[in-house]
Design a protein around this motif. Structure first.
Motif, PDB file in Angstrom:
ATOM      1  N   GLN A  67      51.623 -19.306  37.814  1.00  0.00           N
ATOM      2  CA  GLN A  67      50.978 -18.059  38.203  1.00  0.00           C
ATOM      3  C   GLN A  67      50.312 -18.202  39.583  1.00  0.00           C
ATOM      4  OE1 GLN A  67      51.298 -15.465  36.422  1.00  0.00           O
ATOM      5  NE2 GLN A  67      49.913 -14.078  37.525  1.00  0.00           N
ATOM      6  N   LEU A  68      49.603 -19.307  39.766  1.00  0.00           N
ATOM      7  CA  LEU A  68      48.901 -19.573  41.032  1.00  0.00           C
ATOM      8  C   LEU A  68      49.875 -19.597  42.208  1.00  0.00           C
ATOM      9  CD1 LEU A  68      46.356 -20.596  42.681  1.00  0.00           C
ATOM     10  CD2 LEU A  68      47.137 -22.910  42.115  1.00  0.00           C
ATOM     11  N   LEU A  69      50.965 -20.377  42.053  1.00  0.00           N
ATOM     12  CA  LEU A  69      51.904 -20.493  43.173  1.00  0.00           C
ATOM     13  C   LEU A  69      52.663 -19.184  43.398  1.00  0.00           C
ATOM     14  CD1 LEU A  69      53.287 -24.117  43.323  1.00  0.00           C
ATOM     15  CD2 LEU A  69      51.071 -23.181  43.885  1.00  0.00           C
ATOM     16  N   SER A  70      52.911 -18.448  42.316  1.00  0.00           N
ATOM     17  CA  SER A  70      53.565 -17.138  42.472  1.00  0.00           C
ATOM     18  C   SER A  70      52.677 -16.206  43.291  1.00  0.00           C
ATOM     19  CB  SER A  70      53.839 -16.509  41.100  1.00  0.00           C
ATOM     20  OG  SER A  70      54.673 -17.343  40.329  1.00  0.00           O
ATOM     21  N   GLU A  71      51.393 -16.200  42.973  1.00  0.00           N
ATOM     22  CA  GLU A  71      50.441 -15.357  43.699  1.00  0.00           C
ATOM     23  C   GLU A  71      50.332 -15.753  45.166  1.00  0.00           C
ATOM     24  OE1 GLU A  71      46.712 -15.746  41.734  1.00  0.00           O
ATOM     25  OE2 GLU A  71      47.334 -14.519  40.013  1.00  0.00           O
ATOM     26  N   ARG A  72      50.418 -17.046  45.438  1.00  0.00           N
ATOM     27  CA  ARG A  72      50.293 -17.511  46.817  1.00  0.00           C
ATOM     28  C   ARG A  72      51.604 -17.315  47.596  1.00  0.00           C
ATOM     29  NH1 ARG A  72      45.802 -17.870  45.097  1.00  0.00           N
ATOM     30  NH2 ARG A  72      44.229 -19.430  45.581  1.00  0.00           N
ATOM     31  N   GLY A  73      52.637 -16.877  46.898  1.00  0.00           N
ATOM     32  CA  GLY A  73      53.911 -16.628  47.576  1.00  0.00           C
ATOM     33  C   GLY A  73      54.687 -17.894  47.868  1.00  0.00           C
ATOM     34  N   ILE A  74      54.553 -18.879  46.982  1.00  0.00           N
ATOM     35  CA  ILE A  74      55.290 -20.134  47.150  1.00  0.00           C
ATOM     36  C   ILE A  74      56.434 -20.167  46.136  1.00  0.00           C
ATOM     37  CG2 ILE A  74      55.128 -22.662  46.981  1.00  0.00           C
ATOM     38  CD1 ILE A  74      52.103 -22.311  47.731  1.00  0.00           C
ATOM     39  N   ALA A  75      57.644 -20.456  46.630  1.00  0.00           N
ATOM     40  CA  ALA A  75      58.818 -20.483  45.762  1.00  0.00           C
ATOM     41  C   ALA A  75      59.170 -21.926  45.412  1.00  0.00           C
ATOM     42  CB  ALA A  75      59.999 -19.807  46.448  1.00  0.00           C
ATOM     43  N   ASN A  76      59.934 -22.076  44.325  1.00  0.00           N
ATOM     44  CA  ASN A  76      60.303 -23.424  43.872  1.00  0.00           C
ATOM     45  C   ASN A  76      61.047 -24.232  44.934  1.00  0.00           C
ATOM     46  OD1 ASN A  76      59.942 -21.901  41.181  1.00  0.00           O
ATOM     47  ND2 ASN A  76      60.066 -24.047  40.577  1.00  0.00           N
ATOM     48  N   ASP A  77      61.836 -23.537  45.783  1.00  0.00           N
ATOM     49  CA  ASP A  77      62.616 -24.291  46.775  1.00  0.00           C
ATOM     50  C   ASP A  77      61.944 -24.353  48.143  1.00  0.00           C
ATOM     51  OD1 ASP A  77      62.954 -21.660  47.381  1.00  0.00           O
ATOM     52  OD2 ASP A  77      65.151 -21.711  47.422  1.00  0.00           O
ATOM     53  N   VAL A 123      43.916 -22.871  65.895  1.00  0.00           N
ATOM     54  CA  VAL A 123      43.681 -22.401  64.531  1.00  0.00           C
ATOM     55  C   VAL A 123      43.632 -20.876  64.522  1.00  0.00           C
ATOM     56  CG1 VAL A 123      42.476 -24.456  63.691  1.00  0.00           C
ATOM     57  CG2 VAL A 123      41.181 -22.630  64.798  1.00  0.00           C
ATOM     58  N   ALA A 124      43.882 -20.305  63.352  1.00  0.00           N
ATOM     59  CA  ALA A 124      43.897 -18.855  63.221  1.00  0.00           C
ATOM     60  C   ALA A 124      42.926 -18.449  62.124  1.00  0.00           C
ATOM     61  CB  ALA A 124      45.302 -18.377  62.860  1.00  0.00           C
ATOM     62  N   THR A 125      42.454 -17.214  62.177  1.00  0.00           N
ATOM     63  CA  THR A 125      41.565 -16.751  61.106  1.00  0.00           C
ATOM     64  C   THR A 125      42.246 -15.716  60.203  1.00  0.00           C
ATOM     65  OG1 THR A 125      40.649 -15.192  62.699  1.00  0.00           O
ATOM     66  CG2 THR A 125      39.350 -17.172  62.261  1.00  0.00           C
ATOM     67  N   GLU A 126      43.360 -15.093  60.690  1.00  0.00           N
ATOM     68  CA  GLU A 126      43.970 -14.088  59.833  1.00  0.00           C
ATOM     69  C   GLU A 126      44.645 -14.741  58.628  1.00  0.00           C
ATOM     70  OE1 GLU A 126      46.856 -14.237  63.409  1.00  0.00           O
ATOM     71  OE2 GLU A 126      44.735 -14.498  63.000  1.00  0.00           O
ATOM     72  N   VAL A 127      44.485 -14.081  57.487  1.00  0.00           N
ATOM     73  CA  VAL A 127      45.033 -14.600  56.237  1.00  0.00           C
ATOM     74  C   VAL A 127      46.428 -14.023  56.060  1.00  0.00           C
ATOM     75  CG1 VAL A 127      44.739 -14.619  53.730  1.00  0.00           C
ATOM     76  CG2 VAL A 127      42.738 -14.784  55.243  1.00  0.00           C
ATOM     77  N   PRO A 128      47.445 -14.884  55.923  1.00  0.00           N
ATOM     78  CA  PRO A 128      48.814 -14.370  55.831  1.00  0.00           C
ATOM     79  C   PRO A 128      49.049 -13.643  54.502  1.00  0.00           C
ATOM     80  CG  PRO A 128      48.777 -16.719  55.400  1.00  0.00           C
ATOM     81  CD  PRO A 128      47.387 -16.348  55.809  1.00  0.00           C
ATOM     82  N   GLN A 129      49.880 -12.624  54.562  1.00  0.00           N
ATOM     83  CA  GLN A 129      50.271 -11.929  53.333  1.00  0.00           C
ATOM     84  C   GLN A 129      51.673 -12.403  52.963  1.00  0.00           C
ATOM     85  OE1 GLN A 129      48.149  -9.989  51.619  1.00  0.00           O
ATOM     86  NE2 GLN A 129      46.666 -10.491  53.218  1.00  0.00           N
ATOM     87  N   ARG A 130      51.760 -13.231  51.972  1.00  0.00           N
ATOM     88  CA  ARG A 130      53.067 -13.712  51.531  1.00  0.00           C
ATOM     89  C   ARG A 130      53.485 -12.935  50.304  1.00  0.00           C
ATOM     90  NH1 ARG A 130      54.910 -18.256  53.724  1.00  0.00           N
ATOM     91  NH2 ARG A 130      56.328 -18.497  51.969  1.00  0.00           N
ATOM     92  N   GLU A 131      54.772 -12.607  50.262  1.00  0.00           N
ATOM     93  CA  GLU A 131      55.288 -11.849  49.128  1.00  0.00           C
ATOM     94  C   GLU A 131      55.236 -12.691  47.852  1.00  0.00           C
ATOM     95  OE1 GLU A 131      59.346  -9.415  48.306  1.00  0.00           O
ATOM     96  OE2 GLU A 131      58.740  -9.691  50.422  1.00  0.00           O
ATOM     97  N   ARG A 132      54.876 -12.053  46.765  1.00  0.00           N
ATOM     98  CA  ARG A 132      54.766 -12.748  45.486  1.00  0.00           C
ATOM     99  C   ARG A 132      56.118 -13.345  45.078  1.00  0.00           C
ATOM    100  NH1 ARG A 132      51.568 -12.737  40.817  1.00  0.00           N
ATOM    101  NH2 ARG A 132      52.916 -13.393  39.115  1.00  0.00           N
ATOM    102  N   THR A 133      56.079 -14.500  44.460  1.00  0.00           N
ATOM    103  CA  THR A 133      57.302 -15.138  43.975  1.00  0.00           C
ATOM    104  C   THR A 133      57.249 -15.252  42.452  1.00  0.00           C
ATOM    105  OG1 THR A 133      56.330 -17.334  44.105  1.00  0.00           O
ATOM    106  CG2 THR A 133      57.510 -16.568  46.070  1.00  0.00           C
ATOM    107  N   GLU A 134      58.339 -15.755  41.897  1.00  0.00           N
ATOM    108  CA  GLU A 134      58.358 -16.036  40.446  1.00  0.00           C
ATOM    109  C   GLU A 134      58.460 -17.539  40.298  1.00  0.00           C
ATOM    110  OE1 GLU A 134      57.822 -13.936  38.036  1.00  0.00           O
ATOM    111  OE2 GLU A 134      57.637 -12.279  39.464  1.00  0.00           O
ATOM    112  N   TYR A 135      57.380 -18.219  40.573  1.00  0.00           N
ATOM    113  CA  TYR A 135      57.383 -19.680  40.527  1.00  0.00           C
ATOM    114  C   TYR A 135      57.417 -20.164  39.079  1.00  0.00           C
ATOM    115  CZ  TYR A 135      56.416 -24.477  41.875  1.00  0.00           C
ATOM    116  OH  TYR A 135      56.514 -25.831  42.084  1.00  0.00           O
TER     117      TYR A 135
END
Lengths: 283, 112
Positions: A67-77, A123-135
């Motif tokens: 759930q955590l990685l899906s929310e962060r937009g991280i995929a299995n590959d 360094v940057a301050t903007e928070v990236p918006q990554r699309e949700r995944t199904e990790y």
């Protein structure tokens, strides 16, 4: 495993900030550092809020991690590149954690936040918006996590590496010197454990030492038996993740576990043996 | 930040608390040996974000913190001889301190 498979340089990171399939993740105990500036495009993971169960003293489970990685937009590959403060302690902990849940491609940024800052990189301050995944996380890999009974059974038979500072090892301090010292548990170390402070594995700028230097530290100086399995521990399991990374991922020893319960668990157990002073002690 | 200090006191983490926070009320200077000070650059300005490490009498690494606003750092140690080493984008500095029980203050001036 080659060093470049598990560890990337700041130069590599800078050249791959926009590479598709590469996700930078900052992991810290105090995530306010992320908010003031982070590597461009990096998402954050909070060592405590995201990775620890809020009630029991344990990790989030397989489902919660998915759930955590899906929310962060991280995929299995995806290739996950972890970095953080405190000489990458929490990033190394997260690396171990990602491996525990079977993530294939994960790397540490050598030197972490510290080297990045000392190099005065952007360094940057903007928070990236990554699309949700199904990790989908895999079941925990028990081959890299030691629980307390295994630690007591390892006394005198496996390599036990205590990576805390010499004063914590000896029982003169109960916590690292940047923290107040009042604690309830007993001081000392697991009998027969070798003292190799985590910091020996790192250069002043937070990068890891060379393989040859590392081998000399653990085998040459400390006397680690290369034919035996190894368990590393510290106070709460993050500094020992750093050493676990050096031993298993950089030097390539196969049977190396991190004891995440570490001294806050062991030093509070009733009836277990404890050694005091600078010597490992006997079984 | 108060929250970070609370975390440190409850023993939840091993990371350093914010260095510009006031000394927690529960820290007993009758018992603790506190090494504290500031990091300044060549112009005498406070350096925020410097990495300060504490090395013991044998030169072994003991702890590391990052300076807060005002260039402050703080360690909880024991009486004896300590070395303080600061790294920053303005350069480095090394200082020695013979600490006694209570508050021990020092200043580190970094340069290239």
């Amino acid at each position: 495993m080659a060093r470049e498979d598990v560890l990337v340089t700041a130069d590599w990171a800078e050249a791959n900030l926009d590479t598709p399939g590469v996700v930078f993740v900052e992991v810290d105990e105090d995530t306010s550092a992320y908010d003031t500036g982070h590597i461009k495009g990096a998402v954050k993971i909070d060592w405590k809020d995201d990775l620890q169960d809020p009630v029991r003293r344990d990790f989030v489970n397989q489902e919660q991690f998915s759930q955590l990685l899906s929310e962060r937009g991280i995929a299995n590959d995806d290739t996950v590149v972890l970095y953080g403060g405190n000489n990458n302690w929490f990033a190394a902990y997260a690396y171990w954690y990602f491996k525990l849940y079977g993530h294939e491609n994960v790397k540490l940024l050598d030197g972490g936040r510290k080297k990045w800052e000392l190099d005065a990189r952007e360094v940057a301050t903007e928070v990236p918006q990554r699309e949700r995944t199904e990790y989908v996380a895999k079941p925990q890999d028990a081959s890299i996590r030691a629980l307390r009974d295994e630690v007591t059974a390892a006394i005198g038979s496996k390599n036990l590496i205590d990576v805390r500072s010499p004063d914590e090892y000896a029982g003169r301090l109960l916590a690292p010197a940047h923290l107040p010292q009042e604690q309830s548990q007993r001081g000392g170390h697991v009998p027969t454990a070798l003292s190799v402070p985590w910091s020996k594995a790192a250069n002043e700028d937070g990068t890891f030492k060379s393989d040859a230097e590392l081998r000399e530290i653990y085998v040459g100086e400390a006397g680690l038996d290369e034919d035996k399995a190894t368990i590393a521990y510290c106070r709460i399991g993050e500094r020992s993740s750093h050493t676990w990374f050096a031993l298993r991922e950089l030097l390539g020893y196969e049977d190396v576990k991190n004891y995440d319960g570490s001294w806050t668990e062991y030093g509070s157990l009733v009836g277990v043996p404890i050694a005091l002073g600078d010597e490992p002690g006997t079984k | 930040m108060a929250a970070d200090v609370d975390t440190a006191l409850s023993g939840a983490g091993c990371g350093a608390p914010a260095q510009d926070a006031a000394l927690p009320a529960s820290v007993d200077l009758e018992k603790e040996t506190v090494l504290t000070g500031t990091v300044v650059n060549g112009e005498g300005e406070f350096v925020q974000g410097a990495y300060v490490r504490l090395l013991d009498g044998s030169g072994e690494f003991t702890a590391e913190v990052v300076t807060g606003e005002g260039g402050q750092f703080r360690f909880f140690a024991a009486p004896g001889r300590w070395t303080l080493r600061a790294l920053s984008r303005f350069g480095d500095a090394t200082g020695e301190l013979d600490a006694v029980q209570g508050l021990n203050e020092t200043k580190l001036a970094v340069s290239r």
